[in-house]
Design a protein around this motif. Structure first.
Motif, mmCIF file in Angstrom:
data_model
loop_
_atom_site.group_PDB
_atom_site.id
_atom_site.type_symbol
_atom_site.label_atom_id
_atom_site.label_comp_id
_atom_site.label_asym_id
_atom_site.label_seq_id
_atom_site.Cartn_x
_atom_site.Cartn_y
_atom_site.Cartn_z
ATOM 1 N N TYR A 172 0.825 -1.199 0.000
ATOM 2 C CA TYR A 172 0.000 0.000 0.000
ATOM 3 C C TYR A 172 0.868 1.262 0.000
ATOM 4 N N LEU A 196 -4.770 -3.475 -5.289
ATOM 5 C CA LEU A 196 -3.545 -4.263 -5.421
ATOM 6 C C LEU A 196 -3.215 -4.955 -4.087
ATOM 7 N N GLU A 204 3.784 1.588 -1.178
ATOM 8 C CA GLU A 204 4.502 1.760 -2.444
ATOM 9 C C GLU A 204 3.589 2.082 -3.612
ATOM 10 N N THR A 205 2.276 1.784 -3.482
ATOM 11 C CA THR A 205 1.385 1.969 -4.639
ATOM 12 C C THR A 205 0.165 2.836 -4.354
ATOM 13 N N GLY A 206 -0.256 2.882 -3.087
ATOM 14 C CA GLY A 206 -1.488 3.622 -2.764
ATOM 15 C C GLY A 206 -2.718 2.938 -3.343
ATOM 16 N N ASP A 207 -2.557 1.689 -3.755
ATOM 17 C CA ASP A 207 -3.609 1.001 -4.499
ATOM 18 C C ASP A 207 -4.219 -0.104 -3.633
ATOM 19 N N PRO A 210 -5.872 -5.569 -14.701
ATOM 20 C CA PRO A 210 -4.537 -5.831 -14.125
ATOM 21 C C PRO A 210 -4.597 -6.662 -12.839
ATOM 22 N N TYR A 211 -5.683 -6.503 -12.080
ATOM 23 C CA TYR A 211 -5.802 -7.250 -10.823
ATOM 24 C C TYR A 211 -6.163 -8.707 -11.083
ATOM 25 N N TRP A 216 -5.104 -10.445 -13.589
ATOM 26 C CA TRP A 216 -3.876 -11.149 -13.977
ATOM 27 C C TRP A 216 -2.970 -11.395 -12.773
ATOM 28 N N ARG A 217 -3.109 -10.566 -11.739
ATOM 29 C CA ARG A 217 -2.161 -10.664 -10.627
ATOM 30 C C ARG A 217 -2.646 -11.542 -9.477
#
Lengths: 677, 353
Positions: free
Chosen positions: B55, B63, B57-60, B129-130, B132-133
């Motif tokens: 969180y 993710l 590192e991405t604020g997402d 993108p989520y 795929w991850r």
């Protein structure tokens, strides 16, 4: 200090109007372990503001914890300053929350920006993942067909419309390559995900894109170079976006650091207020008078007296009592146990308190545990090189812990535990190094002659001088050591029982005088039996006086205990207890043979790795042999280090503590500014 | 190989992991945090501290959730690998199917994306993108299948892209509902039905002691899913009773069918079911009733799991129990973090849990 500190019980009455100043003065001293005043005197009522103080304390503590959370995010640790003065005024908790709300809102905003950047990163990563491996994709593009996840759209578009088209295309994961403009038109290659094919085609169509052959955007060589450049550009873009992320994350930290002064000030006030309110929750009394009680170390009495007199201008009444006086008065107030060991003994104090808190007034076994633990560890893990590794691991642990604490990634109890463990590992390493020099073992090799005896030589059957020549000698050595530890346990138990005036237990306890005599006499008899080559069982007067007579005297335990019962019952109890006692002594003593066992296993493992290394290098030393020796040492350090540590602890807990330790104490916990929140 | 040697190690290991799961007190303290930012910092004190790093590192948040699921999948896979090596083939297959749930979930998500894109004509680029991850991370075969599902022209071609033929065959008969009701619910129920039918089939093949230990838990899970679907079919899709009960999963049975049917006919099925279960949500609105019913069913499942953990230790039930508890942790944490993101109060979050 061998015993827990002597404590004095204070009961004080002050005016309610002075209560706040008294709290501040007591907090500054930080030595009073509060107890509920009503447990001392049931006539003392609950203070009128006690419930309010409790509620306020919860609110204040909640705000204080919130500041700590925010500070942690910025890598900051709250601490009381050197010049902390407990003059905490009322704190506006809501104002603190508003400040924190402002800070977290700013952080939230930055996280939002990070999220937007992250979406771009994800899109680009998605595309790279889709066209990976890049080589295949390039090949596919050259062949005019898409790979499994991407497709390539090639053709021309009016130079004037290209910018608009590009902007709209970038809503999707795409790589756009353009050849230099030829007249009013530009050749374009768009690599996009297959799943967006329909949308991309619609966009291209809307901007007058005319599909055409790949040749339109240059020769195969130019296209390859162009495609490579585009991918490089995407990767560069990713690097740039990730740098933006790092900068934004740093900005969060800076937001907190900007507010550091304010946060530290608020935290300081909240913590002080919380401690003051903690004290107030222990106060009892009436509308005009406040009553409080607690325990302080005896030497702190003058300081408390003068602090109370000063803060109340003499308007206070105090009563001081020892634990024994309270007990004599029929008050069952347990005095807390304060352990005061030198700093270097703290890791071992942790081992003791992990088992239990020694009862007030009894022996604190820490000064005995430290040498016993280290000797056992050294005997099981004696090696200079491996000990040095442990010392280095311990130092690394200390350093790492400090780094994590500095960045706010580790705090509170965990930090204390890791610090204590690291220090203990350093001590164990040092002990292993000393023992290693005594045994002449350096990473399992005999680089220098042993200062005491050659452990390796004894185990493999080729001792090079010294006082011990066989494994049996080592086993006997550990038995002597065990007898010494158990004997020490008996002594401590007797001291504890005398100090707590438990005379009956002093005589009849399982580690009392009679039992000690049986144990001592038994050891003498076993020694004499062994000295005779296990041929003559000693029967002289020492056995009669120290073993038989005390064992017979145990029969009096039943009738003297006052628990009732019949003679037959007492005899049965005596027989069972005697059997339990003797088998227990035997088991306790033989248990120490594990020290030799682990030591022998340590040597044997090293010998085994040496032999494997020799087999790997029959014609002399080589890299494989070196690798085997390194791996062997690592395995031995981990396995044996862990085993030796656990077994030393086990011997202390079960063979030593079981003889004397009364883990029924209460930890001395004064309300103080030094206590971690 | 005896049950002791088969399960002693994994039993000790999983019990260790279970004791490491986030405690109720930690969940409460995270839920009580005043903001998402602060809630994330509190994760530092848990074994899921890595999520805070993601969180930061991405604020997402999405993710973070994906990472949470990935970590769960990674742990489950390691357990399944251990069981495959140490237990017999039948038990290995059973556990392997347990972790197939993640792949199944990825297919369901891909189908939802397809539905959004192809039927509702909405953009799904931000969700992909989520996808795929999650379970597809490091699995190009699954990633390609998911891509094809999302990009499919029709639902038929989307289903064909699922590499598992048996699953595709199980989903195909309910396709008429997609067109008729304009929703994917029938496909999702069919996927669950296929998953649990196969799970029961595999459970029937394992050792009797293992089978007895897991059957009850599976039955409660099936009941929980059925009840959940029943309420939704009635409240949101107004499906006829016969149709609804035909769609349901087979193999539950800890709840009386007559009770289920009469609740389905009631004006508020969730409330009716809660009453039948001896519970009351205290409020009358349907959404609240569903949330409360879900919580009640989850509690019942967890009660059964803890009861299994308290029983004979050397069975595959410890694996199933760990999977359920770990998944519950993932689900609870996701709910709390989402709630924090929407600035819900601690009380409201408590009600959601």
């Amino acid at each position: 200090m061998i015993f827990t500190s002597q404590m004095l019980h204070l009961t004080a009455v002050v005016l309610q109007q002075d209560a706040e100043r008294v709290s501040a003065a007591l907090l500054k001293l930080g030595v009073l372990h509060f107890v509920d005043a009503r447990t001392v005197d049931s006539r003392v009522g609950e203070a009128p503001d006690a419930a309010n103080a409790g509620t306020q304390r919860v609110r204040v503590a909640d705000a204080r914890r919130r500041i700590e959370t925010v500070m942690q995010l910025g890598g900051l640790q709250p601490v009381f300053g050197q010049a902390a003065e407990p003059n905490a005024p009322e704190v506006d908790v809501e104002a603190v929350h508003r400040t924190l709300d402002r800070i977290t809102a700013r952080i939230d905003q930055t996280r939002g920006e990070q999220n937007r950047v992250q979406q771009q990163i994800l899109r680009l990563e998605d595309l790279l993942l889709g066209i990976a491996p890049a080589g295949e994709e390039r090949h596919a593009a050259d062949q005019g067909r898409g790979s499994s996840l991407v497709e390539v759209h090639t053709g021309t578009v009016a130079a004037a419309r290209r910018a608009d088209l590009e902007r709209e295309l970038k809503r999707y994961p795409v790589v756009i390559s353009a050849a230099p403009a030829r007249g009013a038109y530009e050749s374009l290659s768009v690599v996009a995900m297959k799943r967006n094919g329909a949308e991309i085609r619609a966009l291209l169509g809307a901007h007058g894109f005319t599909a055409g052959a790949l040749d339109a955007i240059g020769s195969p060589g130019e296209r390859a170079a162009n495609s490579e450049a585009t991918l490089r550009q995407v990767r560069e873009q990713l690097v740039e976006l990730r740098a933006q992320q790092t900068a934004l994350n740093r900005a969060v930290r800076e937001t907190i650091i900007e507010a550091e002064t304010q946060l530290r000030r608020d935290w300081h006030q909240l913590r002080l207020r919380e401690l003051m309110l903690t004290m107030r929750t222990h106060f009892g009394g009436t509308a005009h008078a406040a009553v409080f009680a607690g325990w302080v170390p005896a030497e702190s009495r003058p300081a408390i007296d003068s602090a109370l007199t000063e803060s109340t201008a003499g308007r206070c009444h105090t009563e001081w009592h020892t634990a024994r006086e309270l007990e004599a008065a029929g008050m069952h107030v347990q005095a807390p146990s304060q352990l005061r060991n030198a700093r270097f003994l703290k890791p071992f104090e942790g081992l003791v308190t992990n088992y239990g808190i020694p009862a007030y007034g009894t022996v604190d076994p820490t000064p005995f545990v430290a040498p016993a633990y280290l000797i056992m560890f050294g005997l099981m893990f004696g090696d200079v090189g491996q000990g040095l590794v442990l010392v280095l691991v311990g130092l690394w642990g200390l350093r790492r812990n400090r780094t994590l604490a500095a960045t706010g990634k580790r705090a509170g109890g965990l930090m204390g535990s890791v610090l204590a463990l690291s220090r203990l590992i350093i001590w164990c390493g040092a002990s292993a190094m000393v023992a290693g020099a005594l045994f002449g073992s350096y990473f399992g090799m005999s680089l220098l002659p042993p200062l005491w005896f050659d452990y390796h030589g004894v185990v493999v059957g080729h001792p090079h001088g010294g006082p011990f020549n066989s494994i049996l000698d080592v086993l006997v050595l550990t038995l002597y050591f065990g007898v010494a530890v158990i004997g020490c346990g008996f002594l401590i138990n007797w001291i504890n029982l005398v100090r707590t005036r438990r005379w009956f237990e002093l005589v009849f306890d399982k580690a009392g005088v009679l039992a000690g005599s049986v144990y001592g006499g038994g050891i003498y008899a076993a020694g004499a039996f062994a000295a005779s080559g296990f041929r003559v069982v000693p029967t002289g007067w020492p056995v009669l006086v120290f073993v038989v007579a005390p064992a017979v005297l145990f029969v009096l335990k039943g009738p003297l205990s006052g628990h009732g019962g019949s003679p037959a019952w007492w005899v049965m109890e005596w027989v069972i207890e005697l059997l339990e006692l003797l088998s227990g002594f035997l088991a306790n003593t033989l248990s120490f043979m594990r020290v030799a066992g682990l030591g022998i296993a340590h040597v044997t493992l090293m010998v085994a790795f040496f032999q494997i290394a020799e087999m790997a290098a029959p014609n002399g030393f080589n890299a494989v042999a070196l690798l085997i020796m390194i791996v062997g040492n690592v395995i031995v350090i981990i396995l044996e280090g862990l085993s030796a540590g656990i077994q030393s602890l086990r011997l202390n807990y079960y063979e030593f503590f079981s003889k004397h330790f009364q883990p029924t104490g209460v930890r001395y916990q004064p309300v103080s500014m030094e206590v971690a929140s | 190989m005896s049950a002791l040697s088969r399960y002693a190690f994994i039993n000790a290991k999983l019990r260790g992991r279970i004791s490491n799961l986030i405690s109720t007190a930690q969940f409460q303290s995270i839920a009580a945090a005043r903001s998402l930012v602060e809630a994330m910092v509190l994760l530092r004190e848990t074994p899921l501290a890595a999520l805070e790093t993601v969180y930061n590192e991405t604020g997402d948040l999405a993710l973070v959730e994906t990472e949470l699921q990935r970590l769960e999948f990674e742990q489950f896979t390691a357990v399944a690998r251990h069981v495959a090596t140490h237990a017999n083939a039948a038990t290995g297959d059973f556990v392997a199917h347990l972790i197939y749930r993640h792949e199944l979930s990825a297919y369901k998500n891909a189908l939802r994306c397809w539905f959004e894109r192809a039927v509702r004509m909405r953009g799904v680029e931000e969700k992909l993108p989520y996808l795929w991850r999650g379970a597809a991370a490091g699995n190009p075969r699954l990633r390609a299948a998911l891509e094809t599902i999302v990009a499919a022209e029709t639902i038929q071609s989307a289903l064909t892209a699922i590499p598992n033929r048996s699953l595709t065959a199980a989903l195909t008969p309910v396709l008429e509902y997609v067109a008729r009701k304009g929703s994917l619910f029938a496909v999702e129920i069919a996927a669950d039905r296929w998953y649990y039918a196969r799970l029961r089939e595999l459970a029937a093949a394992i050792d009797p002691t293992d089978r007895r230990a897991v059957e009850k838990i599976i039955a409660i899970e099936i009941d929980a899913i059925n009840i959940n679907w029943l309420v939704r079919l009635r409240e949101f899709h107004q499906l006829a009773e016969t149709e609804a009960f035909e769609l349901l999963l087979r193999g539950g049975g800890t709840i009386n069918q007559d009770v289920l049917r009469s609740s389905y006919r009631a004006a508020h099925p969730a409330q009716a079911l809660l009453n039948a279960l001896g519970q009351s949500s205290g409020e009358n609105d349907a959404a609240h009733g569903i949330v409360f019913l879900e919580a009640v069913l989850r509690q019942e499942l967890l009660r059964q799991v803890h009861s299994a953990l308290g029983g004979y230790p050397f069975t595959v039930a410890v694996v199933l129990a760990y999977f359920i508890l770990k998944h519950n942790e993932t689900r609870t944490l996701t709910t709390i973090l989402q709630a924090k993101n929407y600035q819900l109060s601690a009380e409201r979050i408590g009600a959601l849990l």
